[in-house]
Design an enzyme around this catalytic site. Structure first.
Site, PDB file in Angstrom:
ATOM      1  N   ASP A 254       6.710  -9.625   2.905  1.00 31.15           N
ATOM      2  CA  ASP A 254       7.134  -8.815   4.046  1.00 31.15           C
ATOM      3  C   ASP A 254       8.051  -9.587   4.992  1.00 31.15           C
ATOM      4  OD1 ASP A 254       6.370  -6.171   4.087  1.00 31.15           O
ATOM      5  OD2 ASP A 254       4.319  -6.597   4.729  1.00 31.15           O
TER       6      ASP A 254
ATOM      7  N   GLN B 205      -1.421  -5.194   4.518  1.00 31.07           N
ATOM      8  CA  GLN B 205      -1.009  -3.952   5.175  1.00 31.07           C
ATOM      9  C   GLN B 205      -1.459  -3.955   6.640  1.00 31.07           C
ATOM     10  OE1 GLN B 205       0.905  -1.432   3.748  1.00 31.07           O
ATOM     11  NE2 GLN B 205       0.948  -0.594   5.822  1.00 31.07           N
TER      12      GLN B 205
ATOM     13  N   LYS C 282       3.465   1.646  -2.478  1.00 31.38           N
ATOM     14  CA  LYS C 282       4.011   0.332  -2.824  1.00 31.38           C
ATOM     15  C   LYS C 282       3.554  -0.078  -4.230  1.00 31.38           C
ATOM     16  CE  LYS C 282       4.276  -0.925   2.013  1.00 31.38           C
ATOM     17  NZ  LYS C 282       3.606  -1.518   3.168  1.00 31.38           N
TER      18      LYS C 282
END
Ligand code: NAP
Length: 281
Positions: free
Chosen positions: A119, A96, A52
């Site tokens: 997200d 994460q 990422k």
């Protein structure tokens, strides 16, 4: 034989737009920034985070790397999220998952400012999706919608079946399809006659994580099949769909790898830049 939906190609086009928008915003004095928080040393999570950060760098998005030890306490992690919420250089925040077992992910995710929820997993982002309000959408389902649109798949009025009801994939996927006027059925581990339900679908999205579960007989001839599932088997990434046999009946199908995966990554970057756009005065 089905047309292959090329996620890498669509993701590259989205990335090109994201990079152009990042450059435009930077010229206006707002350099998009993504904070990436990783707790512990899970090797798969480390790989995802590194990927990422590489994606961000390639598109002109600054990344702020926060790697915390595995014994980080809940309060410390939440304090970090608070400081990132307050940091004007940070437009997107990604924590994460999964977190180490002693940590509770939901309060951490819900603490991320809705405007920085890159997200789209937070309760506010999901609530906005349910209400049909604009907001940052969950990356994987949003990526699936982009794939369907890029391949001119008719969604309005279509029967869509989503297999999987997780908060991160199945539920937001169903809501996005509903928002696009599909008639949606959501299946899960307790669904009776799953194959029969799947055979009803014009658009079949599988997000389970059971290799080769979706067989040729589950798919209506001409259906569009999107395989979100990924399982590592003997070092290879495999999807939920028995690709070769399903490709013989479907009209369009996503491969694994090279289908949904690149879209998830592209949508994270697109969300970050969309969040940064809000910071332009
Ligand atoms: P999850 O939280 O484990 O959810 C799996 C869902 O599948 C659950 O709703 C479960 O039903 C359902 N399920 C399990 N066994 C089933 C069966 N035999 N028949 C029908 N439904 C069944 O997983 P997730 O986070 O949603 O992810 C799903 C898959 O997508 C995983 O393989 C994951 O690795 C992959 N994924 C890929 C990407 C990408 O970018 N390509 C992104 C995210 C996830 P219950 O609710 O009844 O338990």
């Amino acid at each position: 034989m089905a047309e292959i939906i090329d996620g890498r190609k669509v993701a590259a086009a989205i990335n090109e737009r994201t990079a152009a928008e990042a450059a435009r915003l930077a010229a206006l004095g707002v350099s998009p920034g993504l904070a990436v928080v990783l707790v512990g040393d899970d090797p798969a999570s480390q790989t995802y985070v590194t990927m990422k950060e590489r994606d961000a760098a390639a598109l002109g998005i600054a990344s702020f790397d926060h790697r915390l030890p595995a014994d980080t306490e809940q309060g410390q992690l939440e304090a970090l999220v608070d400081s990132l919420n307050a940091d004007p250089a940070v437009h997107g925040i990604l924590v994460q998952l999964p977190l180490p077992r002693h940590l509770d992910a939901e309060p951490v995710i819900d603490r991320i400012s809705p405007g920085k929820d890159a997200d789209g997993f937070g309760v506010s982002s999901l609530g906005r999706l349910v209400r049909g309000l604009p907001g940052l959408r969950s990356c994987t389902p949003a990526g699936v919608m982009e794939l369907l649109r890029a391949y001119d798949v008719p969604i309005e009025g279509a029967r869509a079946v989503v297999v999987g009801r997780s908060t991160m994939v199945g539920k937001p996927m169903a809501l996005l399809l509903l928002e696009a006027d599909a008639t949606v059925m959501v299946c899960h581990s307790r669904t009776r006659d799953l194959a029969d339900v799947c055979r009803e679908a014009d658009i079949l999205v599988s997000a389970v994580g059971r290799p080769r579960m979706v067989r040729r007989e589950w798919v209506k001839p001409g259906a569009v099949v999107v395989d979100v599932g990924t399982t590592r088997l003997d070092g290879k990434l495999v999807g939920d769909v028995a690709f070769e046999e399903v490709a013989e009946v479907a009209s369009k199908i996503t491969p694994v790898p090279g289908g949904v995966g690149p879209m998830t990554r592209a949508m994270l970057m697109a969300n970050t830049v969309a969040a940064a756009r809000k910071a332009v005065r």
